[in-house]
Design an enzyme around this catalytic site. Structure first.
Site, PDB file in Angstrom:
ATOM      1  N   ASP A  44       0.820  -1.206   0.000  1.00 13.68           N
ATOM      2  CA  ASP A  44       0.000   0.000   0.000  1.00 13.68           C
ATOM      3  C   ASP A  44       0.860   1.265   0.000  1.00 13.68           C
ATOM      4  O   ASP A  44       0.532   2.242  -0.662  1.00 13.68           O
ATOM      5  CB  ASP A  44      -0.937   0.006   1.209  1.00 13.68           C
ATOM      6  CG  ASP A  44      -2.053  -1.019   1.087  1.00 13.68           C
ATOM      7  OD1 ASP A  44      -2.191  -1.647   0.008  1.00 13.68           O
ATOM      8  OD2 ASP A  44      -2.790  -1.204   2.073  1.00 13.68           O
ATOM      9  N   GLY A  45       1.966   1.240   0.740  1.00 10.84           N
ATOM     10  CA  GLY A  45       2.864   2.400   0.773  1.00 10.84           C
ATOM     11  C   GLY A  45       3.449   2.714  -0.591  1.00 10.84           C
ATOM     12  O   GLY A  45       3.527   3.878  -0.998  1.00 10.84           O
ATOM     13  N   ARG A  79       2.796   6.235  -2.556  1.00 10.46           N
ATOM     14  CA  ARG A  79       3.927   7.065  -2.991  1.00 10.46           C
ATOM     15  C   ARG A  79       3.931   7.264  -4.504  1.00 10.46           C
ATOM     16  O   ARG A  79       4.360   8.294  -5.000  1.00 10.46           O
ATOM     17  CB  ARG A  79       5.252   6.443  -2.535  1.00 10.46           C
ATOM     18  CG  ARG A  79       5.559   6.683  -1.068  1.00 10.46           C
ATOM     19  CD  ARG A  79       6.962   6.220  -0.700  1.00 10.46           C
ATOM     20  NE  ARG A  79       7.164   4.780  -0.867  1.00 10.46           N
ATOM     21  CZ  ARG A  79       6.808   3.850   0.006  1.00 10.46           C
ATOM     22  NH1 ARG A  79       6.222   4.177   1.130  1.00 10.46           N
ATOM     23  NH2 ARG A  79       7.030   2.579  -0.230  1.00 10.46           N
ATOM     24  N   ASN A 128      -5.728   8.229  -0.662  1.00  8.58           N
ATOM     25  CA  ASN A 128      -6.432   7.537   0.417  1.00  8.58           C
ATOM     26  C   ASN A 128      -6.511   8.350   1.697  1.00  8.58           C
ATOM     27  O   ASN A 128      -7.474   8.254   2.435  1.00  8.58           O
ATOM     28  CB  ASN A 128      -5.721   6.203   0.682  1.00  8.58           C
ATOM     29  CG  ASN A 128      -6.473   5.324   1.628  1.00  8.58           C
ATOM     30  OD1 ASN A 128      -7.653   5.059   1.416  1.00  8.58           O
ATOM     31  ND2 ASN A 128      -5.820   4.880   2.680  1.00  8.58           N
ATOM     32  N   GLU A 129      -5.488   9.105   1.971  1.00 11.63           N
ATOM     33  CA  GLU A 129      -5.432   9.796   3.246  1.00 11.63           C
ATOM     34  C   GLU A 129      -4.505  10.992   3.166  1.00 11.63           C
ATOM     35  O   GLU A 129      -3.707  11.116   2.244  1.00 11.63           O
ATOM     36  CB  GLU A 129      -4.938   8.848   4.337  1.00 11.63           C
ATOM     37  CG  GLU A 129      -3.566   8.304   4.051  1.00 11.63           C
ATOM     38  CD  GLU A 129      -3.188   7.153   4.964  1.00 11.63           C
ATOM     39  OE1 GLU A 129      -1.988   7.018   5.234  1.00 11.63           O
ATOM     40  OE2 GLU A 129      -4.066   6.387   5.402  1.00 11.63           O
TER      41      GLU A 129
END
Length: 128
Positions: A52-53, A57, A121-122
C-alpha cells in the site's frame, strides 16, 4: 499496443522478483509497450508492485488522472494493493480480452496556502 508504466518497490525482494517476471511475460505477449517514467503521462495503465505504501507514494507521479492502476501486492496483506502476486498474469490476459473490472477511485485535492497537493487515500498533517 497497450501502453503501460511499471513502478515497483526496489527495497522488497518479492517486488523485484515480480517485476522481472512481469517484464518477461509482457515482452512475450508482444501486445504491451512499457514506457519509462518520463512518458508516464502517455500510459493507459500504471502497474505498481509492492504494498500500500508503494502505491500511495506512486501517486505523486501521476499527471494523467484517467490512468488505470494495476496494484500488485508483493507481500501478504494489502488493502489498496489487492492483486495477489500469484494472480497478476490473469489480469493482463483479461486486459487483452477486454474483460476488465474497473473500480473508480477519486483523488483528494488539498490546498494549504498557495500549495496544492493530490492524495488518494489519506492526508497526514504535521507541524513540519
Amino acid at each position: 499496443m497497450i501502453k503501460l508504466s511499471i513502478i515497483y518497490n526496489k527495497d522488497k525482494e518479492d517486488a523485484i522478483k515480480i517485476y522481472k517476471e512481469l517484464l518477461k511475460y509482457l515482452k512475450y505477449k508482444k501486445k504491451f509497450e512499457i514506457l519509462d517514467d518520463k512518458k508516464l503521462s502517455q500510459a493507459e495503465y500504471m502497474v505498481v508492485i509492492g504494498g500500500d505504501g508503494t502505491l500511495l507514494r506512486s501517486f505523486k507521479n501521476i499527471k494523467n488522472k484517467e490512468i488505470k492502476i494495476i496494484a500488485i501486492n508483493s507481500g501478504t496483506l494489502g488493502y489498496l494493493t489487492e492483486i495477489r502476486k500469484d494472480k497478476y498474469k490473469g489480469i493482463f490476459e483479461n486486459i487483452l480480452k477486454g474483460k476488465i473490472n474497473i473500480e473508480e477511485r477519486h483523488f483528494l485535492t488539498i490546498s494549504i496556502g498557495k500549495k496544492t497537493y493530490n492524495a488518494l487515500n489519506e492526508v497526514f498533517f504535521n507541524k513540519g
